[in-house]
Design an enzyme around this catalytic site. Structure first.
Site, PDB file in Angstrom:
ATOM      1  N   ASP A   6       0.860  -1.181   0.000  1.00  0.00           N
ATOM      2  CA  ASP A   6       0.000   0.000   0.000  1.00  0.00           C
ATOM      3  C   ASP A   6       0.895   1.228   0.000  1.00  0.00           C
ATOM      4  OD1 ASP A   6      -1.948   1.964   0.399  1.00  0.00           O
ATOM      5  OD2 ASP A   6      -2.007   1.621   2.576  1.00  0.00           O
ATOM      6  N   VAL A  13       3.468   0.760   2.932  1.00  0.00           N
ATOM      7  CA  VAL A  13       3.298  -0.360   3.856  1.00  0.00           C
ATOM      8  C   VAL A  13       3.402  -1.658   3.071  1.00  0.00           C
ATOM      9  CG1 VAL A  13       1.749  -1.503   5.490  1.00  0.00           C
ATOM     10  CG2 VAL A  13       1.837   1.001   5.393  1.00  0.00           C
ATOM     11  N   ASP A 118      -6.524   3.667  -2.376  1.00  0.00           N
ATOM     12  CA  ASP A 118      -6.638   3.295  -0.966  1.00  0.00           C
ATOM     13  C   ASP A 118      -8.082   3.398  -0.487  1.00  0.00           C
ATOM     14  OD1 ASP A 118      -6.537   6.059  -1.340  1.00  0.00           O
ATOM     15  OD2 ASP A 118      -5.400   6.444   0.497  1.00  0.00           O
TER      16      ASP A 118
END
Length: 269
Positions: A6, A13, A118
């Protein structure tokens, strides 16, 4: 195992996810997670050196990674992350929102192409976990509020400055104000500060809670039906002890959404 990536505006991440079992909507076991500051100039080789060491520390090997899926809101970072997957994990990564991992949800807004990866991934996971009308709040570089109805369709939302961004702007623009750490208040909960630091803490922390509660209340009033509120992002837990606006906190919502997207593509294949 699946390596879910991500790439946000502040951090990237990486999470190692157990892909065993599941039917496209089940919660996956996250075996390890790591984060590194987002830098579009960081090369695949640099990622690989850093990530290989962390895998080893957790008792894993690069060969344990059998698939990679990426969601990014930083287009310039995508190429090097794709190169990481191809060169060091031996395969073409899946990109969230692109074939064969389209969203599978209706983006009922005027600019569906502009919805951040996201945010879409968060809503996919939130609806798999909590059916019904939902408000998903993600505390990141920006704080986003997203409403999706009981059918799973995305209806729109709100983008506000993240709390760290707000504090940075305040300190940068006001020469005499010190840089402070954002902390949840303990003990004295007065909102009348007696010194500069306490006044800044009150303005940032309680001001942010007032914004969250006020915006959620207005969204719920506009929807006119019962709505669950799901919070995610690194700072979600900072607020939970002083507000009851959240029904659930899911710290790994984005990673779970990526795992669910991979599952769907894997099952169709």
């Amino acid at each position: 195992m699946l390596l879910a990536i991500d790439a946000g505006n502040t951090n990237v991440v990486f999470a190692l996810v157990d892909t065993g079992g599941g039917s496209g909507s089940g919660v996956k076991a996250i075996k390890a997670r790591w984060r590194i500051a987002t830098d579009p100039r960081r090369t695949a080789d640099e990622y690989a050196v850093w990530l290989s060491q962390l895998l080893t520390l957790e008792g894993y090997d690069r060969k344990d990674v059998t698939a990679v899926i990426i969601a990014t809101v930083v287009p310039r970072a995508l190429h090097n992350l794709q190169m990481l997957a191809r060169k060091y994990f031996g395969g073409e990564p899946l990109i969230a929102g692109q074939p064969p991992v389209e969203w599978g949800m209706h983006l009922d807004v005027e600019e569906p192409h502009a919805v951040g990866a996201d945010r879409a991934v968060n809503m996919i996971a939130a609806h798999a976990l909590y059916p019904g009308d939902l408000i998903t709040i993600d505390f990141g570089t920006a704080t986003t509020f997203d409403f999706s109805d009981y059918s799973g369709a995305y209806k729109g939302g709100i983008i506000a400055p993240g709390i760290n961004l707000s504090l940075d702007a305040l300190v940068t623009a006001a020469a005499k104000l010190p840089r402070i750490a954002i902390e949840a208040p303990t003990g004295n909960l007065s909102v009348i500060g007696r010194d500069t630091v306490s006044q800044m803490n009150i303005g940032i922390y309680w001001g942010y809670i007032a914004m969250i509660e006020g915006l959620v209340a207005r969204m719920k009033e506009e929807v006119g039906r019962p709505v669950k509120v799901i919070a995610t992002g690194g700072l979600a837990t900072l607020f939970e002890q002083h507000t009851n606006v959240f029904d659930y906190i899911e710290g790994d919502l984005t990673i779970q959404g990526l795992a669910m997207l991979w599952d769907r593509a894997h099952i169709r294949a």
